[in-house]
Design a protein around this motif. Structure first.
Motif, mmCIF file in Angstrom:
data_model
loop_
_atom_site.group_PDB
_atom_site.id
_atom_site.type_symbol
_atom_site.label_atom_id
_atom_site.label_comp_id
_atom_site.label_asym_id
_atom_site.label_seq_id
_atom_site.Cartn_x
_atom_site.Cartn_y
_atom_site.Cartn_z
ATOM 1 N N THR A 27 -7.704 0.444 -3.083
ATOM 2 C CA THR A 27 -7.695 1.882 -2.823
ATOM 3 C C THR A 27 -8.990 2.325 -2.139
ATOM 4 N N PHE A 28 -10.093 1.655 -2.447
ATOM 5 C CA PHE A 28 -11.345 1.987 -1.774
ATOM 6 C C PHE A 28 -11.316 1.499 -0.324
ATOM 7 N N ARG A 29 -10.688 0.350 -0.075
ATOM 8 C CA ARG A 29 -10.521 -0.109 1.304
ATOM 9 C C ARG A 29 -9.697 0.903 2.108
ATOM 10 N N ASP A 30 -8.641 1.414 1.485
ATOM 11 C CA ASP A 30 -7.823 2.424 2.169
ATOM 12 C C ASP A 30 -8.668 3.644 2.530
ATOM 13 N N TYR A 31 -9.524 4.052 1.617
ATOM 14 C CA TYR A 31 -10.395 5.203 1.891
ATOM 15 C C TYR A 31 -11.349 4.913 3.047
ATOM 16 N N LEU A 32 -11.946 3.718 3.063
ATOM 17 C CA LEU A 32 -12.876 3.366 4.139
ATOM 18 C C LEU A 32 -12.172 3.324 5.493
ATOM 19 N N HIS A 33 -10.916 2.908 5.515
ATOM 20 C CA HIS A 33 -10.167 2.899 6.776
ATOM 21 C C HIS A 33 -9.992 4.314 7.314
ATOM 22 N N GLU A 34 -9.948 5.284 6.421
ATOM 23 C CA GLU A 34 -9.852 6.681 6.860
ATOM 24 C C GLU A 34 -11.204 7.230 7.295
ATOM 25 N N ARG A 35 -12.267 6.781 6.688
ATOM 26 C CA ARG A 35 -13.598 7.368 6.928
ATOM 27 C C ARG A 35 -14.346 6.693 8.070
ATOM 28 N N LEU A 36 -14.220 5.363 8.194
ATOM 29 C CA LEU A 36 -15.054 4.608 9.120
ATOM 30 C C LEU A 36 -14.252 4.089 10.311
ATOM 31 N N ASN A 37 -14.955 3.668 11.331
ATOM 32 C CA ASN A 37 -14.336 3.043 12.498
ATOM 33 C C ASN A 37 -14.230 1.538 12.230
ATOM 34 N N VAL A 38 -13.184 1.161 11.507
ATOM 35 C CA VAL A 38 -13.033 -0.227 11.074
ATOM 36 C C VAL A 38 -12.818 -1.149 12.270
ATOM 37 N N THR A 39 -12.373 -0.594 13.385
ATOM 38 C CA THR A 39 -12.208 -1.410 14.597
ATOM 39 C C THR A 39 -13.505 -2.116 14.967
ATOM 40 N N ASP A 40 -14.635 -1.460 14.710
ATOM 41 C CA ASP A 40 -15.921 -2.091 15.022
ATOM 42 C C ASP A 40 -16.138 -3.334 14.162
ATOM 43 N N GLY A 41 -15.650 -3.315 12.913
ATOM 44 C CA GLY A 41 -15.749 -4.498 12.067
ATOM 45 C C GLY A 41 -14.911 -5.643 12.613
ATOM 46 N N HIS A 42 -13.687 -5.352 13.053
ATOM 47 C CA HIS A 42 -12.846 -6.388 13.657
ATOM 48 C C HIS A 42 -13.523 -6.974 14.900
ATOM 49 N N ARG A 43 -14.141 -6.096 15.704
ATOM 50 C CA ARG A 43 -14.784 -6.553 16.937
ATOM 51 C C ARG A 43 -15.965 -7.464 16.638
ATOM 52 N N ARG A 44 -16.770 -7.097 15.658
ATOM 53 C CA ARG A 44 -17.925 -7.928 15.319
ATOM 54 C C ARG A 44 -17.495 -9.317 14.846
ATOM 55 N N ILE A 45 -16.458 -9.370 14.009
ATOM 56 C CA ILE A 45 -16.011 -10.657 13.480
ATOM 57 C C ILE A 45 -15.447 -11.522 14.606
ATOM 58 N N GLU B 140 1.647 4.699 -9.076
ATOM 59 C CA GLU B 140 0.752 5.071 -7.973
ATOM 60 C C GLU B 140 -0.437 4.106 -7.913
ATOM 61 N N PRO B 141 -1.128 4.046 -6.766
ATOM 62 C CA PRO B 141 -2.323 3.200 -6.660
ATOM 63 C C PRO B 141 -3.328 3.550 -7.754
ATOM 64 N N GLY B 142 -3.822 2.535 -8.441
ATOM 65 C CA GLY B 142 -4.814 2.758 -9.484
ATOM 66 C C GLY B 142 -4.238 3.052 -10.849
ATOM 67 N N ALA B 143 -2.892 2.996 -10.991
ATOM 68 C CA ALA B 143 -2.278 3.348 -12.271
ATOM 69 C C ALA B 143 -2.402 2.244 -13.310
ATOM 70 N N GLY B 144 -2.854 1.053 -12.909
ATOM 71 C CA GLY B 144 -3.048 -0.035 -13.859
ATOM 72 C C GLY B 144 -1.921 -1.040 -13.891
ATOM 73 N N LYS B 145 -1.137 -1.117 -12.828
ATOM 74 C CA LYS B 145 -0.009 -2.054 -12.796
ATOM 75 C C LYS B 145 -0.481 -3.502 -12.835
ATOM 76 N N THR B 146 -1.464 -3.834 -11.995
ATOM 77 C CA THR B 146 -1.958 -5.208 -11.953
ATOM 78 C C THR B 146 -2.568 -5.610 -13.293
ATOM 79 N N ASP C 228 -9.091 14.072 -7.406
ATOM 80 C CA ASP C 228 -8.247 12.907 -7.121
ATOM 81 C C ASP C 228 -9.130 11.739 -6.720
ATOM 82 N N LEU C 229 -8.498 10.570 -6.546
ATOM 83 C CA LEU C 229 -9.242 9.344 -6.296
ATOM 84 C C LEU C 229 -9.950 9.380 -4.945
ATOM 85 N N THR C 230 -9.263 9.886 -3.920
ATOM 86 C CA THR C 230 -9.894 9.972 -2.600
ATOM 87 C C THR C 230 -11.117 10.876 -2.638
ATOM 88 N N GLY C 231 -10.988 12.004 -3.318
ATOM 89 C CA GLY C 231 -12.129 12.909 -3.451
ATOM 90 C C GLY C 231 -13.270 12.273 -4.207
#
Length: 745
Positions: free
Chosen positions: A427-445, A47-53, A333-336
């Motif tokens: 995994t934190f990026r995945d969480y931010l995609h759920e919480r924030l309007n990441v489209t605004d970041g794409h638009r700014r760039i 699972e994400p965060g299990a230490g594979k890398t 859990d990690l998301t929480g």
């Protein structure tokens, strides 16, 4: 500078982390796979965060001869993306660096000498004339032209090339697999039978985001059987739909281990990690202030983590960044956990404000809550970014936001490396995609690079930085996918000015072709007439880019092969894009290289030729006969078997292979000294063609089956001609008595 051996990733997870915990259980699995002669692939699933890398990085750090490839989402930089070409190129360059003797690094030379008494006016003398010279990536080639012209009234040209490039990304995966890995592995097996080539590949699951073209996974699914001295160690999140084909096709050679299958062992590693983290004075004070027993708190966090190292890392990182954090109710859990700490930061800033410039000198600055005005836009932009971004780039993307205070507040969520900022874990990026309007970041760039221009064609592309060259099309594609802009924006971005700048900057059109493939993929996901038109336009453009590839005369390729210039011969063959011409080109290169003694590289070229024929579905009998002879001359039994398999499964709509080809098969096995196969095939097949029968009988004579050779010769309607040929062969093989007897008959 490209981090060819992924030393940055290895250091980040192992050497630079004082709290890193070794994974002896995975080392045991790895050693067992190394000792198993039937294991070619070892797959670690977790699972994400299990230490594979971290586990792969640790093993790679201990095996300094290993090859490494750490896939990262949306990476499009050479030697770090998820496509098969980048992967194989990286392996080839790493292997050439680790074991240079496998690649025969001596310089090769092609020499042309001309002696001309007189060159009349209007005449022209050209030593070498190639429209574009495309060379293999793992070698160097020297071209020397000497021209001695006594009287020159005309034009004398030594080398004329429209363009000469080391365009390694034009090489197909089918060719690269031999040039980069399989052929060197064969050389290593001969030089050091006990040596192994170990390849670590992390994050296969990231390939689900790859757009267009063959990926690492598709290569793994379709790769030829790997030799026993290659072991590929892979890591992936659980994804049956992504991994299913690979598992099915490589089942015979695959071992698989699931992180967490033995939770007790994993928890021992997690306990060791947690104890190291809680020994930090700041964290120890926070635990003590919360009134918790240190050992009990460590045990509690390990239980909550359930084998997920990222949970523990995020938890203790957050405690260290904010000593006042409440430790009574920890998320399960990690998301929480991410929500817990982000909410904590946002809550702490509830009464803080920032002054934002109005953008109009006539208007005063206005105030906003610090979270909404500074921190949230910064997190949104970092979540949208496809690679680390520098402070100056952040200032460009967020010109109206205070960066210094924002970066200081979110330091627990950010990784800074070599002057670039990124979120500290996927995994934190995945969480931010759920919480924030990441489209605004794409638009700014995207808007920052558009710089107020009416169209993308109006942008001064020579001023664009490397981030724009690599990732701008992906940001526009993300905006299209989110419905924030029309598909026309991406269509307009794929413009001639951008193409010219990429060609000027990188010396090829490959980077622009990546953008075009992205446009094809984006348009194909949208319904409607407009999307269909955009897709057709992009596909047409992609076809034109491919058609810009060149055709090289077969005799030039053969000349390079005769000179032993394997790099030039293979490079010229690679440049031929038409399938039939490409097959012939590799055949010409392979045959001449085999004759020149370059057996490994020559046979690799012959295999590529056969693969092109197979993929294109054509069956050129004369070419296949030549190929059989080439493999046999190089004593490559596997190559001969491969051609025979191709003949045996020829498309039913094709006519049955002619007798001459079947006779050449028997002759190839005779050259290899395989008397059993020769006799068996000769007995089962009926040959009415005199030339074919002669070939078969001579082959039988070569391997000493004189009785069958004489019997077949006697049955022939042209027994005199056949018999005399076979008798001659017997004499040549030293069987003078049998040859004389057949001669008398």
């Amino acid at each position: 500078m490209t981090d060819l051996f992924a030393e940055g990733v290895v250091s980040q997870y192992v050497r630079d982390d004082p709290d890193f915990v070794p994974r002896p259980w995975f080392a045991d699995r790895f050693e067992a796979a190394l000792q198993d002669p039937n294991c070619r692939y070892l797959l670690l699933v977790g699972e994400p965060g299990a230490g594979k890398t971290a586990a792969l990085a640790w093993l790679a750090d201990h095996d300094r001869q290993s090859l490494r490839y750490f896939v990262r989402r949306d990476s499009r930089q050479p030697l770090s993306a998820g496509d098969a070409q980048s992967f194989l190129l990286a392996l080839g360059h790493q292997l050439a660096s680790r074991r240079p003797s496998l690649f025969r690094p001596d310089r090769l030379r092609i020499a042309v000498r001309q002696r001309i008494d007189a060159l009349r006016a209007g005449a022209r003398a050209v030593g070498i004339d190639v429209e574009e010279l495309v060379l293999s990536p793992f070698y160097q080639t020297a071209i020397q032209v000497e021209q001695d012209v006594r009287i020159a009234a005309g034009e004398v040209i030594g080398v004329r090339a429209g363009r000469a490039v080391l365009e390694d990304r034009l090489l197909s995966p089918e060719s690269l697999q031999y040039l980069a890995l399989l052929d060197p592995a064969a050389v290593l097996a001969a030089e050091d039978p006990a040596a192994r080539i170990v390849i670590f590949v992390d994050s296969l699951d990231e390939l689900r985001y790859h757009l267009g073209g063959p990926t690492i996974l598709s290569w793994l699914e379709n790769a030829p059987q790997l030799p026993a001295n290659i072991l590929v160690v892979l890591a992936s999140r659980p994804d049956d739909s992504l991994l299913g084909v690979f598992r099915d096709r490589q089942r015979q050679w695959l071992q698989e281990h699931h992180v967490g299958a033995d939770l007790g062992v994993v928890n021992q590693d997690a306990l060791q990690f947690a104890r190291r983290r809680v020994a930090n004075p700041i964290i120890r004070r926070a635990v003590s202030r919360a009134g918790a027993d240190e050992n009990a708190f460590v045990a509690r966090t390990v239980d909550l983590a359930a084998g997920n190292f990222q949970y523990l890392s995020a938890l203790y990182r957050g405690i260290q960044a904010s000593e006042q954090a409440s430790l009574d109710e920890l998320p399960e859990d990690l998301t929480g956990l991410y929500r817990f700490f982000v909410d904590q930061v946002a809550g702490a800033m509830r009464d803080q404000w920032v002054e934002l410039p109005s953008g109009d000198l006539a208007q005063p600055a206005h105030r906003m809550p610090a979270w909404e005005g500074s921190v949230e836009p910064l997190l949104t932009l970092l979540a949208a970014a496809f690679a680390p971004v520098t402070r100056s780039q952040l200032e460009r993307f967020l010109p109206d936001r205070p960066l210094v205070s924002g970066l200081r507040v979110i330091r627990q969520f950010v990784r800074e490396h070599d002057g670039g900022y990124s979120v500290y874990h996927d995994t934190f990026r995945d969480y931010l995609h759920e919480r924030l309007n990441v489209t605004d970041g794409h638009r700014r760039i995207a808007s920052s690079y558009r710089a107020g221009q009416a169209t993308w064609s109006d942008v001064e592309w020579s001023d664009a930085d490397e981030y724009a060259m690599s990732y701008l099309a992906q940001h526009v594609s993300a905006l299209v996918a989110a419905g924030a802009v029309s598909l026309r924006e991406l269509d307009d971005l794929i413009s001639r000015p951008l193409m010219l700048e990429k060609s000027r900057r990188y010396g090829s059109l490959e980077s622009f072709a990546v953008d075009v493939r992205l446009a094809v993929d984006t348009a194909s996901r949208i319904s409607g007439t407009g999307a269909l038109v955009a897709e057709v336009r992009a596909r047409w453009l992609l076809a034109n880019l491919a058609a810009a590839a060149l055709s090289v005369p077969e005799d030039l390729i053969a000349a390079a092969g005769r000179a032993g210039a394997s790099r030039l011969a293979i490079g010229l063959a690679e440049s031929v894009r038409d399938p039939s011409g490409r097959a012939v080109a590799f055949l010409a290169a392979g045959m001449e290289l085999v004759r020149a003694g370059e057996h490994a590289i020559g046979c690799g070229a012959l295999r590529t030729s056969l693969a092109v024929m197979d993929a294109a579905g054509f069956f050129p009998i004369p070419a296949i006969s030549r190929m059989l002879g080439g493999f046999a001359q190089a004593a490559d039994r596997a190559g001969v078997d491969l051609v025979v398999e191709f003949i045996d499964r020829a498309d039913p709509v094709q006519p049955s292979p002619e007798q001459g080809l079947l006779a050449d098969v028997i002759d190839a096995y005779a050259v290899l000294g395989d008397s059993v196969t020769c006799s068996d095939r000769a007995t089962r097949l009926m040959f009415s063609d005199t030339a074919a029968l002669t070939t078969v009988c001579r082959a039988l004579a070569k391997v000493g089956d004189h009785e069958l050779a004489m019997r077949l010769a006697e049955r022939s309607t042209a027994r005199v001609a056949v018999g005399s040929e076979v008798a001659e062969q017997m004499v040549l093989e030293g069987s003078i008595a049998d040859g004389a007897e057949l001669g008398r008959v």
